[in-house]
Design a protein around this motif. Structure first.
Motif, mmCIF file in Angstrom:
data_model
loop_
_atom_site.group_PDB
_atom_site.id
_atom_site.type_symbol
_atom_site.label_atom_id
_atom_site.label_comp_id
_atom_site.label_asym_id
_atom_site.label_seq_id
_atom_site.Cartn_x
_atom_site.Cartn_y
_atom_site.Cartn_z
ATOM 1 N N LYS A 596 0.792 -1.104 0.036
ATOM 2 C CA LYS A 596 -0.112 -0.154 -0.163
ATOM 3 C C LYS A 596 1.043 1.260 0.107
ATOM 4 O O LYS A 596 0.228 2.212 0.168
ATOM 5 N N THR A 597 1.994 1.212 -0.287
ATOM 6 C CA THR A 597 2.932 2.254 0.039
ATOM 7 C C THR A 597 4.251 2.214 -1.137
ATOM 8 O O THR A 597 4.248 1.319 -1.885
ATOM 9 N N ILE A 598 4.866 3.225 -1.213
ATOM 10 C CA ILE A 598 6.092 3.485 -2.074
ATOM 11 C C ILE A 598 6.929 3.930 -0.935
ATOM 12 O O ILE A 598 6.668 4.961 -0.531
ATOM 13 N N THR A 599 8.037 3.437 -0.997
ATOM 14 C CA THR A 599 9.145 3.801 -0.039
ATOM 15 C C THR A 599 10.318 4.490 -1.019
ATOM 16 O O THR A 599 10.902 3.660 -1.844
ATOM 17 N N TYR A 600 10.359 6.025 -0.889
ATOM 18 C CA TYR A 600 11.377 6.737 -1.743
ATOM 19 C C TYR A 600 12.872 6.946 -0.656
ATOM 20 O O TYR A 600 12.505 7.223 0.364
ATOM 21 N N SER A 601 13.842 6.820 -1.273
ATOM 22 C CA SER A 601 15.172 7.049 -0.360
ATOM 23 C C SER A 601 16.075 7.800 -1.354
ATOM 24 O O SER A 601 16.352 7.585 -2.491
ATOM 25 N N HIS A 602 16.729 8.663 -0.805
ATOM 26 C CA HIS A 602 17.607 9.615 -1.290
ATOM 27 C C HIS A 602 18.714 10.008 -0.455
ATOM 28 O O HIS A 602 18.428 10.689 0.575
ATOM 29 N N THR A 603 20.005 9.469 -0.576
ATOM 30 C CA THR A 603 21.030 9.691 0.034
ATOM 31 C C THR A 603 22.159 10.523 -0.935
ATOM 32 O O THR A 603 22.460 10.236 -1.965
ATOM 33 N N ALA A 604 22.989 11.560 -0.206
ATOM 34 C CA ALA A 604 23.876 12.141 -0.826
ATOM 35 C C ALA A 604 25.183 12.531 0.103
ATOM 36 O O ALA A 604 24.713 13.027 1.308
ATOM 37 N N THR A 605 26.381 12.253 -0.187
ATOM 38 C CA THR A 605 27.348 12.436 0.630
ATOM 39 C C THR A 605 28.445 13.450 -0.113
ATOM 40 O O THR A 605 28.701 13.152 -1.195
ATOM 41 N N LEU A 606 28.552 14.595 0.252
ATOM 42 C CA LEU A 606 29.430 15.691 -0.455
ATOM 43 C C LEU A 606 30.702 15.903 0.005
ATOM 44 O O LEU A 606 30.877 16.480 1.241
#
Length: 639
Positions: A596-606
């Motif tokens: 019943k869901t969508i899991t979105y993930s965004h990671t960024a290391t600068l």
């Protein structure tokens, strides 16, 4: 219309014709410049009288203004202090009229105190206005300085943000005075250098012709890293009986520095200060906890004010005085920290350091221009060094202040000498934003709840603003700007704060929000972009950038968003995952479809603070790919 165009062209030709031949020549040579420095001369005279060195610096500059914005250059300031006495200032405007230049002298000069964050911050400025500056006009400026301490010879620069037609530097020095010259960014320049002996003097001359302007760009590091320049250093001088070392190596600089601080805090500490130390360290179990308690107390209770006079700009006040007044500059803060640690039976070390505005190492330039700040260092039994800068606020003990990251620190070990240690650059993941969000659709409107955890310098930035957000509405306005998701319709409805203004714990904000009209319904389909935070997009550089770029600190971001699929809809399209990584940046965007869901993930290391031109191109290539991923949407279809 043709007649009007013809009239405009004729007027333009007439105006151009009324300008001097000099203006026409330089306007053709530098069509994109606002002004040009026609002549720049610097003359430094170094005389040896018995055992004293006298230094005078004379400056001449003549500028020509090439556009209608000339009046923006009317206001000028010359800075001076007890170390640089200003003399013989002459300034004038030259206005071209009736085929010749008419000179108008500046008559009014006004002195003003200037606050600076350097050691020698008894700085003043002499302010004046060039009259009637206009397109085609010139300005002339002539003045001299007495340099009261020979360690303070100034760098001379061969470039600026406007073209320089002729630049000449002359140093005339007594034969018994030894100099060395440290060159920076001069490799690709055709600088004519000559040396000449004349009677009891040596004459050094540098000349450079026709150097174009340097491009001004945002986030460029200090101009000292860009402009070609030379730092003259008096290394030693001979008297009748001795050769006296002045600034040949770091040992010489340290001996002078130590002579200025060796007598501080010789009196018994104030009983009230002893009582404070005993009170704030009473419940600590080890030296580290004691140091932390003292460091945080100083940040909270000693107000930072930068204003000193003469050598007072280098000599810390006595800790007892700082304690009574509850304010001081960087040296005074270091003095009271030193005393408080001593009361607690712990060794602290006075430490000189340059901020990132100064690009030199101590070995390159062992003179006072190599640094502009003082802190206190504490080294534990495992040889871990903590750099304590109580001029800041909310700085955890494990973090140096951001503007000294990567810099060399000259750490005093008393009469026995010194050590030089490099301040570490804080890893990206210690400056983190960790965001967990749950969202639903209400028609086309997005509503959600978020928990955001902020650490390191990111937290420090928030605290420095929140300290002055004195009402709930001001705080809410800041959070709307700071946490913005999706677009500018993002609104924070309510929020709760945890660990606000805590030095060691991460700041946590729980909040609810809405974004009106964020999703799009077309027929039986809904389109929604789950890339609510496009953190990498602002890091894309212009392709024609010419200079290195600098940031305050490294960064890490992590966003996890759980989207509840609306009743009666199924997922018709979900974007592909993307993962990119190199030495500069790593970033992932992923989507996971659940029942019943969508899991979105965004990671960024600068993982950078500075980027040279090649690294900027490398980063741009990655950001182009990420920006493409940022545009991806999920598609829901009505069942």
């Amino acid at each position: 219309m043709r007649i009007l165009s013809f009239i405009i062209i004729c007027l333009s030709m007439t105006c151009f014709g009324q300008q001097s031949e000099e203006f026409k020549r330089f306007k053709n040579l530098y069509p994109n410049a606002n002004s040009v420095t026609i002549n720049k001369e610097t003359k430094i005279t170094i005389k040896l009288n018995d055992e004293n060195i006298n230094v005078t610096q004379e400056f001449i500059e003549e500028d020509l203004y090439l556009d209608e914005g000339a009046s923006r250059n009317s206001k000028r300031s010359l800075h001076f202090s007890s170390f640089f006495e200003l003399e013989n200032v002459e300034a004038s405007s030259l206005i071209f009229s009736d085929g010749k230049y008419k000179e108008i002298e500046v008559k009014e000069f006004t002195e003003k105190d200037e606050l600076d964050q350097s050691f020698y911050d008894d700085s003043k400025s002499l302010n004046f206005i060039f009259p009637n500056l206009q397109k085609g006009a010139k300005s002339r400026l002539k003045y001299s300085e007495n340099v009261k301490n020979p360690r303070f010879l100034s760098p001379f620069y061969f470039a600026d943000f406007s073209p320089i037609v002729s630049n000449k530097v002359t140093i005339i020095t007594d034969k018994n005075v030894n100099l060395k010259f440290k060159k920076f960014n001069t490799d690709n320049l055709d600088i004519k250098f000559t040396t000449q002996e004349k009677r009891n003097n040596i004459i050094y001359t540098w000349e450079l012709k026709n150097i174009d302007k340097f491009k001004y760009e945002s986030n460029t590091p200090t101009y000292k890293k860009i402009f070609p320049h030379i730092v003259p250093i008096i290394t030693s001088y001979k008297t009748k009986n001795n050769t006296i070392a002045l600034a040949n190596k770091v040992d010489d600089l340290y001996k002078w520095y130590y002579s200025l601080v060796k007598n501080i805090n010789k009196d018994a500490p104030d009983e009230a200060l002893v009582a404070v130390v005993n009170e704030i360290t009473a419940n600590t179990s080890n030296d580290f906890e004691k140091v932390k308690a003292i460091y945080y107390w100083a940040q909270k209770n000693i107000k930072y004010i930068a204003f000193e006079y003469a050598l007072g700009g280098f000599v810390p006040r006595q800790a007892n005085d700082v304690f009574k007044k509850k304010y001081g500059d960087c040296k005074d803060n270091s003095s009271i920290l030193y005393q408080m640690l001593d009361i607690a039976g712990i060794q602290g070390d006075l430490t000189w350091i340059g901020t990132r505005k100064i690009p030199y190492s101590y070995a390159e330039v062992p003179t006072p221009i190599v640094d502009n700040h003082m802190i206190l260092s504490y080294t534990d039994k495992q040889d871990n060094t903590y750099f304590l800068d109580a001029t800041g606020r909310f700085i955890p003990i494990e973090y140096p202040t951001p503007f000294i990251q990567g810099k060399e620190a000259l750490i005093s070990k008393g009469e026995t000498g010194f050590v030089i240690k490099k301040v570490p650059v804080v890893p990206a993941k210690k400056n983190a934003v960790i965001d967990t969000t749950f969202i639903n659709l209400n028609g086309e409107n997005l509503v959600g709840t978020s928990k955001i955890e902020i650490s390191g310098y990111r937290k420090l930035d928030c605290f420095n603003i929140l300290e002055y957000a004195t009402t709930k509405q001001k705080t809410k306005t800041f959070y709307i700007k700071q946490f913005q998701k999706g677009n500018n319709k993002f609104i924070v409805d309510d929020y709760t704060e945890t660990n606000k203004f805590d030095y060691d714990k991460n700041l946590i904000i729980d909040y609810t929000f809405n974004i009106n009209g964020y999703a799009k319904k077309l027929g039986d389909e809904i389109y929604i972009n789950l890339n609510l935070n496009k953190e990498l997009a602002p890091y894309k550089m212009n392709e024609d950038r010419e200079n290195e770029i600098e940031y305050e600190y490294k960064n890490h971001f992590s966003y996890t968003t759980t989207f509840n699929i609306p009743e009666g809809y199924s997922v018709d399209y979900i974007p592909e995952n993307i993962s990119i990584s190199n030495t500069l940046v790593s970033s992932d965007i992923s989507y996971k479809k659940n029942v019943k869901t969508i899991t979105y993930s965004h990671t960024a290391t600068l993982n950078f603070i500075n980027l040279n031109l090649d690294e900027q191109k490398e980063l741009n290539t990655i950001i182009k790919k990420i920006n493409k991923a940022y545009k991806e949407v999920i598609v829901l279809k009505k069942i």
